[in-house]
Design a protein around this motif. Structure first.
Motif, PDB file in Angstrom:
ATOM      1  N   GLU A 823       0.828  -1.206   0.000  1.00  0.00           N
ATOM      2  CA  GLU A 823       0.000   0.000   0.000  1.00  0.00           C
ATOM      3  C   GLU A 823       0.864   1.257   0.000  1.00  0.00           C
ATOM      4  N   GLU A 824       1.932   1.272   0.793  1.00  0.00           N
ATOM      5  CA  GLU A 824       2.823   2.434   0.831  1.00  0.00           C
ATOM      6  C   GLU A 824       3.516   2.643  -0.512  1.00  0.00           C
ATOM      7  N   ILE A 825       3.908   1.542  -1.148  1.00  0.00           N
ATOM      8  CA  ILE A 825       4.577   1.628  -2.450  1.00  0.00           C
ATOM      9  C   ILE A 825       3.636   2.189  -3.510  1.00  0.00           C
ATOM     10  N   LYS A 826       2.403   1.700  -3.515  1.00  0.00           N
ATOM     11  CA  LYS A 826       1.451   2.146  -4.526  1.00  0.00           C
ATOM     12  C   LYS A 826       1.088   3.615  -4.368  1.00  0.00           C
ATOM     13  N   GLN A 827       1.165   4.113  -3.155  1.00  0.00           N
ATOM     14  CA  GLN A 827       0.807   5.513  -2.920  1.00  0.00           C
ATOM     15  C   GLN A 827       1.957   6.470  -3.235  1.00  0.00           C
ATOM     16  N   ALA A 828       3.157   5.948  -3.401  1.00  0.00           N
ATOM     17  CA  ALA A 828       4.289   6.814  -3.729  1.00  0.00           C
ATOM     18  C   ALA A 828       4.149   7.348  -5.158  1.00  0.00           C
ATOM     19  N   VAL A 829       4.648   8.548  -5.381  1.00  0.00           N
ATOM     20  CA  VAL A 829       4.645   9.148  -6.708  1.00  0.00           C
ATOM     21  C   VAL A 829       5.998   8.859  -7.352  1.00  0.00           C
ATOM     22  N   VAL A 830       5.992   8.105  -8.455  1.00  0.00           N
ATOM     23  CA  VAL A 830       7.219   7.699  -9.136  1.00  0.00           C
ATOM     24  C   VAL A 830       7.250   8.339 -10.518  1.00  0.00           C
ATOM     25  N   VAL A 831       8.283   9.157 -10.770  1.00  0.00           N
ATOM     26  CA  VAL A 831       8.404   9.841 -12.056  1.00  0.00           C
ATOM     27  C   VAL A 831       9.737   9.494 -12.688  1.00  0.00           C
ATOM     28  N   LYS A 832       9.668   8.909 -13.873  1.00  0.00           N
ATOM     29  CA  LYS A 832      10.880   8.614 -14.627  1.00  0.00           C
ATOM     30  C   LYS A 832      11.357   9.893 -15.310  1.00  0.00           C
TER      31      LYS A 832
END
Length: 833
Positions: A823-832
């Motif tokens: 859940e914590e991973i999915k909520q993180a904002v990841v921008v390449k």
């Protein structure tokens, strides 16, 4: 974890694009300028509901009104539903995320009896009482329409009004009545219901009181003397009816992912089991000119690569060959295929097949329904074994590899010999199959016959669960033949469907009970829970056999007797008697009237366009796709915000259809299924944004890069944007793999700096993975992660290798190095970067 809106849920669920509501051709209105808010609800998943053509028609009609905002609502998938319930959020519309209970009118589409429990789930999620009598004026009006309403009684208690028949004109009349009612000083709920009751095709269940007589039959007593029968609404001239020529293009993979063109409505073949063939009478066709105009507009507005010609019997359309010739002359060079989903054996000629396969061999299904000629005569199918064999033979000889056949078990008067005849017929088709050198297959589908209201077989019995199981098991054994693939409907599902098809208002309490026991998505095999239904039968003392396996006397009252489908009961009785005698009835389309009662020959009568000399249409100028001068372009784009929820294949489809809408001439592959030559450098997983991605596209030599950039940016959904376009390098060089840089921002916390230092200072970091064969494999994460460092306490910069055999996803690093939860991973904002 704090969830305040649906947007907060999207990163946490599967297929989040189901809930975005930003598809191409979506209509979003300024709510401050609207007077009536209408929710169009389909009680199944997005990929099912978006394939419903009727919903698109109503969406188009309602939103054409300047003061009506019509928005879509679909049943949330179980994972979304869990988050909605735990966070106290209501199910909401796609377009504006407006909670369902804030709409003025909620209209449910009733296409399938197994969707009924989902209706309760949606109302429950919106905080709306199930029963109409429990809802006062503070709640929205809840109405319904669709084919299941021809017997509205099992669901009558849940709806304020039910539309019977064609809804195109009725829905606007109901809205106009609502506008008038809203301006009145005394806006009592019943006042509007009374106004609605004066509209042809509108049933107000509250105005009928049910009683059960000493025989166990439901008897309805009307409250008003002038309102004792509800006559179905009919669109007399389909050629002038509204048509959604800018339909919404769904995300993901809907079950019908193609442009749907309704070429005609109604069928007069007279199959005695077929409810649609009775309730949609008479036949009304669209003209050749109209269809070509609609298809041109729809293709331009969607970019679809398939056109499906919709009709109860597509091959019966009077101008079918001329229509296909005209469409092929228009679309062949653009590789747009034509599919004929509903065909009778004998109507699919070699000429039509040759036209279809010009682009690609789209599939088709032939429905013999019964194996023997005797039983086909009973059901008035009016096709011979020779028709079936010739059609399948032609398909295989012309290069088709898969043909689908549909049969039913349990038809009236069926014997063991009729069942054996199914096996014999399939075996006769198999040698035809073997003549083809390539591997070919016959797909056979078996379902249990279910008697439906307003058909000649409405008095028939449905075979028992045990008998249905026995017949299907016997066929499974006998059709265990190489090259034959057998599918069947679960007989338990058929029992539930049969119960709802001919039930009465006693079933409303059954539905509530079953829903409370967890019954939802009953039409999905992995969700269907027959044991819960059986427990509900016992709780509510429902005698299933009374509604399903019992023969009905033609003089007994039927729950739907107050619904006038325009097909007279005298005609249905006559057809029932002819079925018992094995006599057939001719199609009235081109012959004598069969006196079924539908046509008044003033406003309602068959409308066909068999004189196609008046409908000769010059084909459009063909594209100059024959040139062999192509060039390869390198195109850069960003994928941000909501676009991160697009899966890779989903995104590829979005780009291809945008390219088609712009009209960019591209190069296609050769072979069975030609595809645009487009290739993406990387496949980003769902949930990751990117500032710069790349794909390559082969286009005609005269296409300018500026056309690509400007054109696509006008047609791409929010979050996707073309950044640049230039000629791809033709030099051959050793490919170098550049590392990928990601910026990860934690939404609800910070990154442990000690874990970063530990990872950077050790020589190896062994983790386990499962390979494609399911075997555990150990890898050294240090070989794949070049660098980790903090930009801010809650922001991580990671550099990852992107070489074959040396790749790792940012999500895996977050899990393995920092021990973050899913859940914590999915909520993180990841921008390449």
């Amino acid at each position: 974890m704090s969830i305040k809106s649906i947007q907060d849920i999207l990163p946490l669920i599967e297929q989040p694009s189901r809930y975005l509501g930003s598809e191409v051709n979506t209509i979003k209105k300024d709510h401050s300028q609207m007077d009536l808010f209408f929710a169009l609800v389909f009680p199944d998943l997005y990929e099912i509901g978006t394939s419903h053509f009727g919903l698109q028609i109503l969406y188009h009609i309602l939103n054409s009104h300047p003061k009506i905002a019509a928005e879509r609502v679909f049943a949330p998938a179980p994972d979304m539903e869990d988050y909605l319930r735990s966070s106290g959020l209501s199910v909401a519309s796609m377009e504006s995320k407006k909670p369902l209970n804030e709409f003025d009118i909620i209209g449910f589409s009733l296409l399938y009896e197994l969707n009924y429990t989902n209706i309760l789930s949606i109302l429950d999620l919106a905080g709306i009482p199930f029963l109409a009598r429990q809802r006062d004026g503070s709640f929205p009006f809840v109405i319904a329409g669709g084919p299941c309403t021809c017997n509205p009684e099992p669901m009558a208690d849940f709806f304020d009004a039910i539309v019977i028949g064609d809804g195109e004109k009725v829905i606007l009349k109901m809205c106009e009545a609502w506008f008038e009612w809203k301006t009145e000083d005394n806006s009592e709920k019943e006042t509007l219901l009374r106004q609605w009751s004066h509209i042809k095709g509108v049933y107000i269940p509250e105005f009928f009181s049910p009683q059960i007589d000493h025989y166990g039959f439901q008897i309805l007593t009307p409250r008003y003397l002038d309102y004792d029968t509800i006559t179905k609404a009919v669109v007399g001239d389909l050629n002038k009816a509204p048509f959604p020529d800018t339909p919404i293009i769904p995300y993901g993979k809907p079950i019908h992912d193609r442009l749907r063109l309704e070429i005609s409505r109604g069928c007069t073949r007279g199959c005695r089991f077929c409810q649609a063939g009775m309730i949609y009478r008479p036949v009304r066709e669209r003209s050749l000119k109209t269809l070509l105009s609609l298809s041109d507009a729809s293709v331009a507005a969607t970019g679809y690569e398939d056109i499906s010609l919709l009709s109860l019997s597509t091959g019966d359309y009077s101008c079918i060959l001329q229509l296909m010739k005209n469409m092929m002359s228009r679309y062949e060079n653009d590789r747009i295929a034509i599919s004929l989903p509903s065909l009778r054996a004998g109507t699919l000629t070699p000429d039509m097949m040759n036209l279809v396969k010009k682009v690609r061999k789209t599939g088709f299904t032939i429905a013999p329904e019964a194996g023997s000629q005797r039983l086909r005569d009973v059901i008035n199918k009016n096709i011979t074994e020779k028709d079936i064999i010739d059609t399948v033979n032609n398909a295989f000889l012309l290069g088709w590899q898969v043909v689908k056949l549909y049969f039913m078990v349990g038809l009236p008067t069926e014997t063991d010999d009729d069942l054996k005849a199914i096996v014999d017929l399939v075996k006769k088709l198999k040698p035809v199959n073997l003549k083809n050198r390539r591997k070919s297959q016959i797909n056979v589908s078996i379902a249990t016959f279910i008697p439906k209201a307003h058909t000649p077989f409405q008095w028939s019995s449905q075979i028992s669960l045990d008998e249905s199981k026995h017949k299907i098991e016997w066929l499974k054994k006998k059709l265990k033949i190489p090259g034959i693939r057998l599918k069947w409907q679960n007989p338990e599902v058929s029992i539930i469907e049969g119960l709802w098809a001919r039930g009465d208002r006693r079933l409303s309490r059954l539905l509530v009970n079953a829903y409370k026991k967890g019954c939802k998505f009953d039409g999905w095999s992995d969700k269907f829970r027959y044991e819960s239904w059986v427990a509900s039968f016992l709780d509510e003392r429902i005698d299933v056999d009374f509604f399903t396996t019992r023969y009905r006397d033609i003089i007994e009252p039927l729950p739907w007797d107050h619904i006038d489908s325009l097909v007279s009961k005298e005609y249905l009785i006559s057809e029932w008697n002819k079925a018992i005698r094995g006599e057939f009835t001719n199609d009235c389309r081109n012959g004598n009237c069969n006196q079924c009662g539908v046509c008044d020959f003033e406003t309602i009568e068959p409308k066909v366009f068999d004189d196609h000399k008046d409908d000769t249409v010059d084909s459009l100028k063909q594209n100059s796709n024959k040139t062999k001068d192509y060039k390869k372009l390198k195109i850069s784009f960003s994928k941000l915000d909501q676009a991160k929820y697009f899966g890779h294949l989903e995104m590829v489809t979005i780009f291809i259809r945008a390219i088609r809408r712009v009209g960019i001439p591209v190069k296609y592959s050769e072979g069975f299924h030609p595809k645009a030559l487009i290739s993406f450098k990387n496949a980003l997983p769902i949930g990751i944004e990117s500032l710069n991605e790349t794909f390559y596209l082969s286009v005609h030599d005269n296409v300018k890069p500026k056309t690509i950039v400007n054109g696509l940016n006008r047609h791409l959904p929010k979050g996707l944007r073309i950044l640049s376009c230039h000629l791809a390098s033709t030099k051959s060089s050793n490919h170098t793999f550049e590392p990928s840089i990601y910026i990860v921002t934690s939404k609800n916390g910070f990154f442990d700096e000690d874990k970063i230092n530990h990872f950077n200072n050790i020589s190896e970091f062994i983790v386990t993975r499962f390979n494609r064969k399911g075997k555990i494999k150990e890898i050294n994460l240090k070989e794949m992660v070049i660098n980790l460092n903090l930009s801010k306490p809650n922001q991580l910069r990671m550099i990852l290798r992107s070489e074959p055999g040396q790749t790792v996803r940012p999500f895996e690093v977050l899990e393995k190095v920092f021990g973050l939860s899913t859940e914590e991973i999915k909520q993180a904002v990841v921008v390449k970067q």
